[in-house]
Design a protein around this motif. Sequence first.
Motif, PDB file in Angstrom:
ATOM      1  N   PHE A   1       0.824  -1.218   0.000  1.00 16.37           N
ATOM      2  CA  PHE A   1       0.000   0.000   0.000  1.00 16.37           C
ATOM      3  C   PHE A   1       0.850   1.257   0.000  1.00 16.37           C
ATOM      4  N   GLY A   2       0.344   2.285  -0.656  1.00 17.63           N
ATOM      5  CA  GLY A   2       0.818   3.637  -0.464  1.00 17.63           C
ATOM      6  C   GLY A   2      -0.258   4.396   0.284  1.00 17.63           C
ATOM      7  N   ILE A   3       0.130   5.072   1.361  1.00 16.40           N
ATOM      8  CA  ILE A   3      -0.840   5.874   2.122  1.00 16.40           C
ATOM      9  C   ILE A   3      -0.664   7.336   1.727  1.00 16.40           C
ATOM     10  N   LEU A   4      -1.706   7.916   1.150  1.00 14.82           N
ATOM     11  CA  LEU A   4      -1.668   9.310   0.723  1.00 14.82           C
ATOM     12  C   LEU A   4      -2.432  10.143   1.747  1.00 14.82           C
ATOM     13  N   GLY A   5      -1.741  11.044   2.389  1.00 19.36           N
ATOM     14  CA  GLY A   5      -2.351  11.846   3.454  1.00 19.36           C
ATOM     15  C   GLY A   5      -1.996  11.241   4.799  1.00 19.36           C
ATOM     16  N   CYS A   6      -1.201  11.965   5.585  1.00 18.30           N
ATOM     17  CA  CYS A   6      -0.758  11.452   6.886  1.00 18.30           C
ATOM     18  C   CYS A   6      -1.393  12.248   8.015  1.00 18.30           C
ATOM     19  N   GLY A   7      -2.633  12.684   7.814  1.00 18.77           N
ATOM     20  CA  GLY A   7      -3.354  13.423   8.848  1.00 18.77           C
ATOM     21  C   GLY A   7      -4.103  12.465   9.761  1.00 18.77           C
ATOM     22  N   ARG A   8      -5.251  12.935  10.249  1.00 14.33           N
ATOM     23  CA  ARG A   8      -6.017  12.137  11.226  1.00 14.33           C
ATOM     24  C   ARG A   8      -6.314  10.732  10.716  1.00 14.33           C
ATOM     25  N   ILE A   9      -6.935  10.660   9.531  1.00 21.26           N
ATOM     26  CA  ILE A   9      -7.425   9.355   9.093  1.00 21.26           C
ATOM     27  C   ILE A   9      -6.303   8.524   8.468  1.00 21.26           C
ATOM     28  N   GLY A  10      -5.317   9.189   7.849  1.00 26.02           N
ATOM     29  CA  GLY A  10      -4.176   8.457   7.295  1.00 26.02           C
ATOM     30  C   GLY A  10      -3.430   7.698   8.383  1.00 26.02           C
ATOM     31  N   ARG A  11      -3.300   8.331   9.533  1.00 20.69           N
ATOM     32  CA  ARG A  11      -2.599   7.667  10.648  1.00 20.69           C
ATOM     33  C   ARG A  11      -3.405   6.471  11.165  1.00 20.69           C
TER      34      ARG A  11
ATOM     35  N   ALA B   1       4.940   2.931   1.165  1.00 21.64           N
ATOM     36  CA  ALA B   1       5.355   4.339   1.193  1.00 21.64           C
ATOM     37  C   ALA B   1       4.200   5.189   1.724  1.00 21.64           C
ATOM     38  N   VAL B   2       4.558   6.376   2.232  1.00 25.12           N
ATOM     39  CA  VAL B   2       3.539   7.330   2.682  1.00 25.12           C
ATOM     40  C   VAL B   2       3.839   8.684   2.058  1.00 25.12           C
ATOM     41  N   SER B   3       2.781   9.505   1.900  1.00 27.22           N
ATOM     42  CA  SER B   3       3.018  10.861   1.383  1.00 27.22           C
ATOM     43  C   SER B   3       2.105  11.855   2.089  1.00 27.22           C
ATOM     44  N   ASP B   4       2.558  13.082   2.143  1.00 28.68           N
ATOM     45  CA  ASP B   4       1.714  14.167   2.640  1.00 28.68           C
ATOM     46  C   ASP B   4       2.170  15.454   1.960  1.00 28.68           C
TER      47      ASP B   4
ATOM     48  N   ALA C   1       6.792  12.130   9.942  1.00 30.27           N
ATOM     49  CA  ALA C   1       6.329  11.608  11.235  1.00 30.27           C
ATOM     50  C   ALA C   1       5.709  10.220  11.055  1.00 30.27           C
ATOM     51  N   LEU C   2       4.876  10.052  10.014  1.00 32.20           N
ATOM     52  CA  LEU C   2       4.256   8.733   9.813  1.00 32.20           C
ATOM     53  C   LEU C   2       5.288   7.730   9.276  1.00 32.20           C
ATOM     54  N   SER C   3       6.255   8.218   8.517  1.00 29.02           N
ATOM     55  CA  SER C   3       7.332   7.353   8.032  1.00 29.02           C
ATOM     56  C   SER C   3       8.085   6.755   9.217  1.00 29.02           C
ATOM     57  N   GLN C   4       8.336   7.582  10.212  1.00 28.22           N
ATOM     58  CA  GLN C   4       9.076   7.080  11.384  1.00 28.22           C
ATOM     59  C   GLN C   4       8.285   6.018  12.117  1.00 28.22           C
ATOM     60  N   VAL C   5       6.975   6.235  12.232  1.00 30.19           N
ATOM     61  CA  VAL C   5       6.133   5.270  12.959  1.00 30.19           C
ATOM     62  C   VAL C   5       6.032   3.949  12.201  1.00 30.19           C
TER      63      VAL C   5
ATOM     64  N   PRO D   1       9.099   4.504   3.672  1.00 29.83           N
ATOM     65  CA  PRO D   1       9.675   5.779   3.245  1.00 29.83           C
ATOM     66  C   PRO D   1       8.616   6.826   2.922  1.00 29.83           C
ATOM     67  N   ALA D   2       8.960   8.091   3.167  1.00 33.59           N
ATOM     68  CA  ALA D   2       8.099   9.217   2.767  1.00 33.59           C
ATOM     69  C   ALA D   2       8.464   9.602   1.345  1.00 33.59           C
ATOM     70  N   ARG D   3       7.452   9.635   0.471  1.00 30.94           N
ATOM     71  CA  ARG D   3       7.687  10.001  -0.928  1.00 30.94           C
ATOM     72  C   ARG D   3       6.578  10.953  -1.353  1.00 30.94           C
ATOM     73  N   THR D   4       6.639  11.438  -2.581  1.00 28.42           N
ATOM     74  CA  THR D   4       5.556  12.323  -3.016  1.00 28.42           C
ATOM     75  C   THR D   4       4.377  11.457  -3.484  1.00 28.42           C
ATOM     76  N   THR D   5       3.205  12.071  -3.507  1.00 26.40           N
ATOM     77  CA  THR D   5       2.011  11.367  -3.982  1.00 26.40           C
ATOM     78  C   THR D   5       2.213  10.884  -5.415  1.00 26.40           C
ATOM     79  N   ASP D   6       2.786  11.744  -6.265  1.00 28.41           N
ATOM     80  CA  ASP D   6       3.014  11.360  -7.671  1.00 28.41           C
ATOM     81  C   ASP D   6       3.972  10.173  -7.774  1.00 28.41           C
ATOM     82  N   GLU D   7       5.018  10.182  -6.966  1.00 25.42           N
ATOM     83  CA  GLU D   7       5.982   9.065  -7.006  1.00 25.42           C
ATOM     84  C   GLU D   7       5.311   7.753  -6.610  1.00 25.42           C
ATOM     85  N   ILE D   8       4.469   7.819  -5.585  1.00 25.98           N
ATOM     86  CA  ILE D   8       3.807   6.595  -5.113  1.00 25.98           C
ATOM     87  C   ILE D   8       2.884   6.054  -6.200  1.00 25.98           C
ATOM     88  N   ILE D   9       2.116   6.961  -6.825  1.00 26.08           N
ATOM     89  CA  ILE D   9       1.172   6.517  -7.862  1.00 26.08           C
ATOM     90  C   ILE D   9       1.923   5.944  -9.077  1.00 26.08           C
TER      91      ILE D   9
END
Length: 329
Positions: A4-14, A30-33, A41-45, A49-57
Amino acid sequence: MITFGILGCGRIGRVHAASLAQTDGARIGAVSDAFDSAAQALSQVTGAPARTTDEIIADPAIDAIIIGTPTDTHFDIIHAAARAGKAIFCEKPVDMSADRIRACIAVVEAAGVPFMTAFNRRFETNFAQVRQQIADGAIGPVEIVTIQSRDPAPPPIGYIQSSGGLFRDMMIHDLDMARFLLDEEPVQVFAVGSALVDPAIGAAGDVDTAAVTLTTASGRICQITNSRRATYGYDQRVEVHGARGMLRAENVLEHSVELATEAGFRRAPTLNFFLERYAGAYRAELAHFVAALTAGTVPSPSIHDGLRAQLLADAAAESLATGQPVQLA
Ligand SMILES: NC(=O)c1ccc[n+]([C@@H]2O[C@H](COP(=O)([O-])OP(=O)(O)OC[C@H]3O[C@@H](n4cnc5c(N)ncnc54)[C@H](O)[C@@H]3O)[C@@H](O)[C@H]2O)c1
């Protein structure tokens, strides 16, 4: 194993990241925000890796994406992800506009990618049990559905102003629940609403207190009441009356101990808010999505369920504005 790629690391992404960590057959690739600090922050948890939304897609190693970004970004992300062949798990609402959801349906169906709309309440243990017992015939044909849904307190006024209004932002969950429990599509919507909790909500053109009556072609009735305030906590109950009985799902309390004294009976407060009340439902909806992708079956609720709920919310807003019931095709 679904990556999975998680797009958005706010309330619901976490929340979804925590759920995926507990889901067999899934890993976070991967995660992106939009804000690097949130992604880091979500990458650490998660260790992803943290990447851009475009890279993940664009990454062929990513099988599926979770869209946990603000609603006004869903449209572009759905288009890009569907064209890239990703399975899509999309937060509600799919979009604020029914026409734009129709455009998303077209691109998702043309690409043939799995899509699930995250109406998490269908997966809450008690509501799922009510649905199962209806399907098992426990109360015979459904006649009246009653849904009570009250938040502990209103969100900040800035959120209200960009929320799309109570029907599209808050009641959308209950409108989906109504379809889930009625066993028949509503054909008429009648809404009333007021600003009783905070006059600033009224000044912003919204309501904080509302009731909607839905009627199906055969005459089944659903009544939904919403309030942006409940002094006793997050209030989420449903009742379904059928020809041969009644099913009821009560609030979930912090614990089940009841104290009785000469002053009367006292029970625990309700679970604080949606993150607590629906924690299990958030895990269950993702487990369902992963199981469907693994087995090659169709996940549910679908993008069409997302559209249906939106059409009901639009009709409720129109009914409130006109004072008239609105008929649906
Ligand atoms: N099912 C539920 O119970 C539930 C609960 C809360 C929110 N939601 C939905 O989830 C979505 C997000 O809500 P939230 O409360 O988590 O919001 P939020 O503001 O807490 O988080 C959204 C995050 O997305 C980031 N973002 C914005 N554009 C982005 C992009 N293009 N790519 C990657 N990240 C981007 C923002 O910086 C922010 O950190 C909304 O659609 C909302 O309606 C659903």
